[in-house]
Design a protein around this motif. Structure first.
Motif: not given
Length: 280
Positions: A150-151, A154-155, A160
């Protein structure tokens, strides 16, 4: 004694990921490296049928399409548009030597592929590296250490599903791995992924004249990329990749000096996959 870690000779995060991937998009299509290396090895203008004769595991029709695309991208040229007019490497195409050398050296050092033709090894490396957004993911993991799915999504600004596709591809390519057996364990770079700094630096440096090839193409000097980092200590992987760049720059027109065997000895797997396409 200082415990501060030394920076690598070619920091992965220092390159423009978009520029690297734009350049890789020109080089990764199958048979591009084979065609370029064949033209370089023969060192004279060649008709489509002559290139195909050197690559008997590829159809003449496919070679013709590949050379036409390479011409549109500025990698090859021909003196006129007559049917059957021969192709030759452009200045931009000739300047690919450092890129191919560095890809091959990286592959030899970090990928357990065994013996294979030089062009096959280069094309395998390009296949592992060319996917859009993969460079950005490699940069994130290099800068941030192990990161969860998930990180990373996001970054990197990815959905997803797209992030999952990229991570699966990078795992299959041997560039990243999970830190544990569980599905949610963080991802980290493999040794092959950590050693991509010199590859990215060489590709980025080669790409400088790509957008200008129609007006004034010029050879890329990888030595300039080396000078950019002359004040950075070289140890371990950095020393090996820097040495690879220096060897490539020393002989920019010799695309085959690193090959351990004659160029056109290909693996049985490549021949088996490609032979049915020989339509003529």
């Amino acid at each position: 004694m200082s415990t501060r870690m030394k920076r690598p000779a070619f920091p992965i995060g220092a390159v423009d990921a978009q520029r690297v991937e734009d350049a890789l998009s020109l080089l990764w299509p199958k048979w591009t490296a084979w065609s370029a290396m064949t033209l370089a090895q023969e060192n004279h203008p060649m008709r489509i049928r002559d290139v195909a004769a050197q690559l008997p595991f590829v159809s003449e029709q496919l070679i013709g399409k590949r050379l036409a695309t390479m011409r549109a991208d500025g990698l090859v040229t021909r003196d006129d548009d007559r049917r059957g007019a021969p192709y030759r490497l452009s200045t931009l195409g000739k300047s690919l030597a450092p890129v191919f050398h560095t890809l091959s050296d990286w592959s030899h050092a970090y990928l357990p592929l065994g013996q294979m033709a030089g062009a096959e090894r280069v094309e395998d490396a390009l296949r592992r590296l060319h996917h859009r957004h993969s460079t950005a993911v490699i940069q994130l993991l290099d800068a941030g250490g192990p990161m969860r799915y998930a990180h990373i999504a996001e970054e990197a600004g990815l959905s997803n599903s797209l992030s999952g596709q990229q991570l699966s591809r990078l795992q299959a390519a041997g560039l990243i791995t999970r830190t544990g057996p569980r599905h949610g364990d963080p991802y980290t770079l493999t040794d092959a992924g950590q050693a991509l700094g010199a590859v990215y630096a060489t590709v980025e440096h080669w790409s400088e004249p790509v957008t200008m090839f129609k007006t004034s193409p010029s050879p890329v000097r990888v030595a300039a990329a080396t000078r950019t980092h002359t004040n950075v200590p070289l140890t371990g992987d950095g020393a090996r990749t820097a040495a690879a760049l220096r060897r490539s720059a020393a002989a920019p027109n010799d695309l085959f000096s690193h090959a351990p065997q004659p160029q056109l000895r290909v693996s049985a797997a490549v021949t088996a996959r490609s032979a049915p396409g020989r339509g003529r």
